[in-house]
Scaffold this motif. Structure first.
Motif, mmCIF file in Angstrom:
data_model
loop_
_atom_site.group_PDB
_atom_site.id
_atom_site.type_symbol
_atom_site.label_atom_id
_atom_site.label_comp_id
_atom_site.label_asym_id
_atom_site.label_seq_id
_atom_site.Cartn_x
_atom_site.Cartn_y
_atom_site.Cartn_z
ATOM 1 N N ILE A 116 -11.599 12.498 2.005
ATOM 2 C CA ILE A 116 -11.357 13.254 0.781
ATOM 3 C C ILE A 116 -10.295 14.302 1.076
ATOM 4 O O ILE A 116 -10.433 15.092 2.021
ATOM 5 N N HIS A 117 -9.224 14.316 0.289
ATOM 6 C CA HIS A 117 -8.126 15.264 0.480
ATOM 7 C C HIS A 117 -8.142 16.313 -0.626
ATOM 8 O O HIS A 117 -8.638 16.069 -1.729
ATOM 9 N N ASP A 118 -7.563 17.470 -0.335
ATOM 10 C CA ASP A 118 -7.343 18.427 -1.409
ATOM 11 C C ASP A 118 -6.050 18.079 -2.129
ATOM 12 O O ASP A 118 -5.371 17.097 -1.798
ATOM 13 N N VAL B 197 -10.072 17.085 3.855
ATOM 14 C CA VAL B 197 -11.109 18.100 3.743
ATOM 15 C C VAL B 197 -12.465 17.590 4.201
ATOM 16 O O VAL B 197 -13.227 18.311 4.840
ATOM 17 N N THR C 281 -14.093 24.890 -2.029
ATOM 18 C CA THR C 281 -13.843 23.499 -1.641
ATOM 19 C C THR C 281 -13.644 22.620 -2.871
ATOM 20 O O THR C 281 -12.703 21.816 -2.935
ATOM 21 N N VAL D 103 -10.122 20.649 -3.901
ATOM 22 C CA VAL D 103 -10.078 19.175 -3.948
ATOM 23 C C VAL D 103 -9.827 18.675 -5.364
ATOM 24 O O VAL D 103 -9.021 17.766 -5.585
ATOM 25 N N GLU E 180 -14.687 14.087 -6.537
ATOM 26 C CA GLU E 180 -15.382 15.354 -6.297
ATOM 27 C C GLU E 180 -16.851 15.079 -5.984
ATOM 28 O O GLU E 180 -17.717 15.153 -6.867
#
Length: 453
Positions: free
Chosen positions: A21-23, A29, A85, A89, A179
């Motif tokens: 999972i990337h921001d 992240v 967070t 994201v 998310e």
């Protein structure tokens, strides 16, 4: 890197198949475990074998979990760390995430009250009730296992399935990969508060295993676009939740200038990402002045990174923002651009970009564009007349009607395809636990049977 494990019926499970999972800037992240199909099948089977917590215990546990979700350290993250967070994201403004956190806690505290609002007036909740001695309706579950294919556009969508938990269902949540942090935190908080691992689970999966969750559950709530609505339209055990296409109606007997704050709030609150945000404004009379006034107000919204306390607009990766911009330009062909016609992407220089508001004027209330809903403040302004009637307003999740026409209001409230009607200066985005969103979830989860003893 955070590790988000599958939260299965026997505890956390870290699978070999992982999703990074990337921001919005492209920075990794978290690593999300994906449950294989066989694991899903076994998990739902285990949930079917377990018992439901007694009513008082589960209601107390849900409320306690809501408090912890909003204030405590859960799954190793403080409430502030969790919120930052999610903001990083999802690209949602930090203020929006904080508001959603409070809304989930409030919904948890009111879960039993909210769930019971759907119960028929003549029904009781337990066959032991003395009223059944002379014959009484008893409100019972239609099944035991409830599945949720969650949306990732807004954390507050996770309020909905708390009603199912309060009603005694065991709940399996498949999080959105966009998310997953909110359902991971909420499921963990519920377990910490007293629910057993086999009573509420988190099952991140790929698409094949996702279908297995729906097949195995007794009832399912599935979020998605028009393709999801078509897929499950005739599926009796699935409640599909698609685009809201919420609207505002301004009739000539009112002063629209007094409604401008309500209109702007409806379009942009929460970043404009929700199904309850207005995507169309229908105006009796000349729509041009309304479009220009809306555009002038929306143009003032700042372009800021999501962690900025003043941020209002959503942020995406630059690539995702460009794709949405291209999609909008294609759908807006033939309309009059009042705001955003030269582009909506405002790059922040770190690999992310703000999607700025868009206002377009169309020629007819029947234009296809007024049904186009995008994940940022994008609104279509259309002329409307009494001859058009309520037909252009059908298929609406929330309609704010600013009118004094009682007959018109009678017709709008009676229209089956308009889920909610806000009369006067109330934004489309207003919601409250205990009131139906797209009907009561309890209408789908429960039924009444006569018991005579």
């Amino acid at each position: 890197m955070l590790h988000l494990d599958v939260l299965g019926p026997t505890g956390p499970y870290r699978s070999r198949k992982q999703k990074t999972i990337h921001d919005v800037t492209g920075t990794p992240v978290a690593s999300l475990s994906l449950a294989p199909r066989v694991y899903v099948t076994r998990a739902l089977h285990a949930m079917r074998q377990t018992e439901t917590l007694p009513t008082d215990e589960r209601v107390t546990a849900i409320a306690r979990a809501g408090t912890a979700f909003a204030t405590a350290t859960v799954a190793g993250l403080s409430a502030e760390e969790y919120q930052r967070t999610v903001s990083a994201v999802s690209g949602m403004p930090i203020a929006t995430v904080r508001s959603a956190t409070a809304a989930i806690a409030h919904a948890a505290d009111r879960a039993d009250h909210s769930a019971q609002q759907a119960r028929p007036l003549g029904a009781v909740t337990d066959w032991h009730d003395p009223l059944t001695r002379t014959g009484r309706a008893v409100w019972i579950r239609r099944g035991e296992v409830f599945a949720v294919h969650a949306a990732g556009n807004h954390p507050a969508v996770h309020q909905a399935w708390l009603d199912a938990l309060a009603l005694g269902y065991r709940v399996a949540v498949r999080p959105s990969r966009r998310e997953p942090f909110t359902p991971y935190r909420l499921v963990t908080a519920l377990r910490d508060a007293g629910f057993r691992d086999d009573q509420v689970v988190l099952l991140p999966t790929d698409h094949d295993a996702a279908d297995e969750i729906v097949r195995q559950a007794d009832r399912s709530l599935v979020y998605g676009g028009d393709d999801v609505m078509r897929k499950y339209a005739d599926h009796p055990t699935v409640l599909p939740q698609g685009p809201g296409r919420s609207k505002i109606l301004l009739t000539a007997d009112t002063d629209w200038t007094l409604a401008l704050d309500t209109i702007i709030d409806s379009i942009s609150s929460g970043g404009g990402v929700g199904c309850v945000n207005a995507t169309a404004v229908l105006v009796e009379g000349d729509p041009a002045p309304v479009a220009e006034a809306i555009a002038a107000r929306l143009a003032q919204l700042p372009s800021l990174p999501p962690h900025d306390e003043r941020a209002i607009l959503p942020v995406f990766s630059t690539e995702a923002a460009r794709l949405l911009e291209t999609h909008l330009q294609a759908r807006a062909e033939g309309t009059t651009s009042v705001l955003g016609g030269n582009g909506n992407v405002d790059e922040l220089g770190d690999g992310s970009a703000v999607l700025r508001p868009s206002v377009h004027q169309v020629d007819s209330p029947f234009s296809d564009q007024i049904g186009v809903e995008l994940g940022f403040p994008c609104v279509w302004i259309a002329p409307w007349s009494r001859d058009a009637g309520i037909a252009p307003l059908r298929g609406t999740l929330v309609l704010t009607a600013i009118t004094t026409d009682e007959q018109m209001l009678d017709d709008l409230v009676a229209e089956p395809t308009i889920s909610n009607v806000h009369i006067g200066h109330h934004p489309t985005s207003w919601m409250e636990p205990g009131l139906p969103h797209d009907g009561y979830l309890g209408e789908f989860l429960m039924r009444s049977k006569t018991v005579l003893r």
